[in-house]
Design a protein around this motif. Sequence first.
Motif, mmCIF file in Angstrom:
data_model
loop_
_atom_site.group_PDB
_atom_site.id
_atom_site.type_symbol
_atom_site.label_atom_id
_atom_site.label_comp_id
_atom_site.label_asym_id
_atom_site.label_seq_id
_atom_site.Cartn_x
_atom_site.Cartn_y
_atom_site.Cartn_z
ATOM 1 N N LEU A 1 3.568 80.811 83.064
ATOM 2 C CA LEU A 1 3.492 80.966 81.606
ATOM 3 C C LEU A 1 3.028 82.377 81.263
ATOM 4 N N PRO A 2 3.495 82.932 80.162
ATOM 5 C CA PRO A 2 3.062 84.277 79.777
ATOM 6 C C PRO A 2 1.606 84.279 79.314
ATOM 7 N N VAL A 3 0.966 85.439 79.419
ATOM 8 C CA VAL A 3 -0.377 85.593 78.873
ATOM 9 C C VAL A 3 -0.288 85.637 77.360
ATOM 10 N N THR A 4 -1.079 84.811 76.705
ATOM 11 C CA THR A 4 -1.071 84.767 75.244
ATOM 12 C C THR A 4 -2.483 84.967 74.719
ATOM 13 N N HIS A 5 -2.571 85.574 73.540
ATOM 14 C CA HIS A 5 -3.859 85.858 72.907
ATOM 15 C C HIS A 5 -3.816 85.354 71.465
ATOM 16 N N PHE A 6 -4.525 84.303 71.185
ATOM 17 C CA PHE A 6 -4.667 83.807 69.818
ATOM 18 C C PHE A 6 -5.830 82.827 69.806
ATOM 19 N N GLU A 7 -6.244 82.424 68.624
ATOM 20 C CA GLU A 7 -7.359 81.506 68.510
ATOM 21 C C GLU A 7 -6.926 80.095 68.905
ATOM 22 N N SER A 8 -7.654 79.515 69.832
ATOM 23 C CA SER A 8 -7.335 78.178 70.326
ATOM 24 C C SER A 8 -8.102 77.128 69.536
ATOM 25 N N GLY A 9 -7.494 75.964 69.400
ATOM 26 C CA GLY A 9 -8.183 74.880 68.705
ATOM 27 C C GLY A 9 -7.219 73.944 68.012
ATOM 28 N N LEU A 10 -7.716 73.249 67.008
ATOM 29 C CA LEU A 10 -6.925 72.281 66.259
ATOM 30 C C LEU A 10 -5.901 73.010 65.388
ATOM 31 N N LYS A 11 -4.666 72.564 65.431
ATOM 32 C CA LYS A 11 -3.626 73.186 64.619
ATOM 33 C C LYS A 11 -3.883 72.918 63.129
ATOM 34 N N PRO A 12 -3.590 73.884 62.273
ATOM 35 C CA PRO A 12 -3.803 73.679 60.827
ATOM 36 C C PRO A 12 -3.013 72.510 60.265
ATOM 37 N N ASP A 13 -1.844 72.244 60.846
ATOM 38 C CA ASP A 13 -0.998 71.165 60.338
ATOM 39 C C ASP A 13 -1.067 69.907 61.199
ATOM 40 N N ALA A 14 -2.142 69.783 61.992
ATOM 41 C CA ALA A 14 -2.280 68.607 62.857
ATOM 42 C C ALA A 14 -2.373 67.336 62.015
ATOM 43 N N PRO A 15 -1.710 66.269 62.422
ATOM 44 C CA PRO A 15 -1.802 65.014 61.668
ATOM 45 C C PRO A 15 -3.200 64.402 61.798
ATOM 46 N N LYS A 16 -3.526 63.507 60.893
ATOM 47 C CA LYS A 16 -4.799 62.797 60.974
ATOM 48 C C LYS A 16 -4.625 61.585 61.887
ATOM 49 N N PRO A 17 -5.396 61.508 62.974
ATOM 50 C CA PRO A 17 -5.219 60.397 63.917
ATOM 51 C C PRO A 17 -5.538 59.050 63.281
ATOM 52 N N GLU A 18 -4.768 58.058 63.634
ATOM 53 C CA GLU A 18 -5.015 56.698 63.160
ATOM 54 C C GLU A 18 -5.601 55.896 64.318
ATOM 55 N N LEU A 19 -6.875 56.132 64.557
ATOM 56 C CA LEU A 19 -7.573 55.470 65.643
ATOM 57 C C LEU A 19 -8.823 54.778 65.119
ATOM 58 N N ARG A 20 -9.145 53.679 65.712
ATOM 59 C CA ARG A 20 -10.364 52.956 65.354
ATOM 60 C C ARG A 20 -11.474 53.393 66.306
ATOM 61 N N VAL A 21 -12.474 54.071 65.768
ATOM 62 C CA VAL A 21 -13.570 54.593 66.566
ATOM 63 C C VAL A 21 -14.884 54.031 66.037
ATOM 64 N N ARG A 22 -15.565 53.314 66.867
ATOM 65 C CA ARG A 22 -16.844 52.714 66.471
ATOM 66 C C ARG A 22 -17.893 53.804 66.229
ATOM 67 N N ASN A 23 -18.597 53.699 65.135
ATOM 68 C CA ASN A 23 -19.733 54.563 64.816
ATOM 69 C C ASN A 23 -19.332 56.025 64.585
ATOM 70 N N ALA A 24 -18.098 56.271 64.228
ATOM 71 C CA ALA A 24 -17.642 57.644 64.022
ATOM 72 C C ALA A 24 -18.285 58.248 62.783
ATOM 73 N N SER A 25 -18.461 59.561 62.802
ATOM 74 C CA SER A 25 -18.999 60.306 61.670
ATOM 75 C C SER A 25 -17.910 61.245 61.155
ATOM 76 N N SER B 1 1.869 69.783 72.201
ATOM 77 C CA SER B 1 0.880 68.981 71.491
ATOM 78 C C SER B 1 1.071 69.086 69.984
ATOM 79 N N LYS B 2 0.914 67.963 69.287
ATOM 80 C CA LYS B 2 0.945 67.969 67.817
ATOM 81 C C LYS B 2 -0.394 68.423 67.239
ATOM 82 N N TYR B 3 -1.435 68.361 68.067
ATOM 83 C CA TYR B 3 -2.783 68.552 67.544
ATOM 84 C C TYR B 3 -3.405 69.909 67.899
ATOM 85 N N PHE B 4 -3.202 70.376 69.126
ATOM 86 C CA PHE B 4 -3.954 71.526 69.609
ATOM 87 C C PHE B 4 -3.051 72.642 70.109
#
Length: 486
Positions: free
Chosen positions: A46-70, A211-214
């Motif tokens: 893979l080529p060397v890339t330089h950019f800010e890593s993390g959650l994509k601005p257009d990432a969908p909102k996950p539909e997951l059931r998480v106990r005690n989530a904040s 990835s759709k998210y990251f």
Amino acid sequence: MNNTGGRGARRRALITGLTAVAALLATACGEETRGQLQTAGDIAGLPVTHFESGLKPDAPKPELRVRNASDSQEDQLAIAAIADVSDYWAQEMPVHWGEEFQPVAQLLSYDPNEAEIEVCGATTADAAMNAFYCPPEDLVAWDRGLLLPLLRERFGPMAIVTVLGHEFGHAIQFRLGDKAGVDESTSTIVKEQQADCFTGSYFRWIAEDKSKYFTVSTSEGLNQVLASMFFIRDEAGQSASEQGAHGTAFDRTYAFQLGFEQGAKECAGINQENVDARITEQPFHSGDDGSGDITIDERSVGLLQQSLDEAFAGAGVEPPQIVDDGGECDSGNSTPPASYCADTNTVSIDMDELAAIGQPVDRAAEFQGTESAGGLGDFAAFSEIASRYTQGIQKGVGASLDSANAGLRTSCLVGAWAGVIKDPGSGNTLVLSSGDLDEAIAELLQPRSLLAADVNGHPVANGFARVESLRLGYFEGSSACTQNYG
């Protein structure tokens, strides 16, 4: 590191390739003048890339059931990571093992400072600074109050994705069972190496922009991932055979890079035999002094000179002399606190600064998220000196010191030296101690690493390649350094 107590028997046979280093490097030098170099920035294709890593601005909102989530940033990242890694395994499991991925049954976010929650036979108060997979409950849980904030603040958002990716690796083991060679008798270290490897394969998927998210860059982004794996390494002196052993940073980054380069199917092939063949986690040996660290001073640097001279005797060149005269050269470029001065064939060092680098690592400060009063460890300091020493060896056989691959070749040759001195019974002047290789990894992951820098102090941009080059030299010797890095 440890002093064996004297010069001992001089090495008559070195690792394969050191006796031929002159011919190999001379050939490589001819290739360099024609510009036929491997690309130092290639990351497993893979080529060397330089950019800010993390959650994509257009990432969908996950539909997951998480106990005690904040609604904390840590939980937002963790839940997105769960959704993302689930997408990855939904794709991979049918392809490689002919099975449909079954989502994890339970997800739990907790803060150990809040009300206790019963989970997996214990309480969340017992699980501070932790994330885990509980097979009986098919549950993944994470500490959003202490661990995840510390990881995000120190290493960025992808450190949280790394931890959750690892725990999902254990869930995959549970699902695959015999197909991953895992059962109740499987040792902890094998399970952990597989989980780290699965994490690497998942990050390859992210790096390929599937990835759709990251999103993760192959330079700074992967550097942060490797740094977070260094942070959650085992303590020096622990044995890989112990229950709960996760591996050294050297071992953990190996497994991650294996998965990144070769994919999830290869990870399932990790077993006790191949782990035993390469694992570096071991207790301190009987002759070790100071729990693996010795003071960086005139005496120990003299032993370092002796050790390097022994290791590179087969190169057939005049070895550079290490001199404590400030760490800079009278002419040419300087790279303090250690510089290779070509006109005098010396390695100039700043003893005081290197002694500070060589102070033992303060693990308590690391976990408190504060600046450590300690250093990187003695082998980090010795490695910086050794990197400049190998510049002299390379110059002596006619290799370029400021080419694209010079930094990788240098760290690889330091790894080859480490491979020579790893055996306490070999008669070497210095012998590796438990944790020394992790100290080299710590140095390599510094933004301005000298260990992976050319003669002008310009380091290779990506930590992934830096760590890989050190490991290559350690396992395969100096011939691999010239074959792979020109």
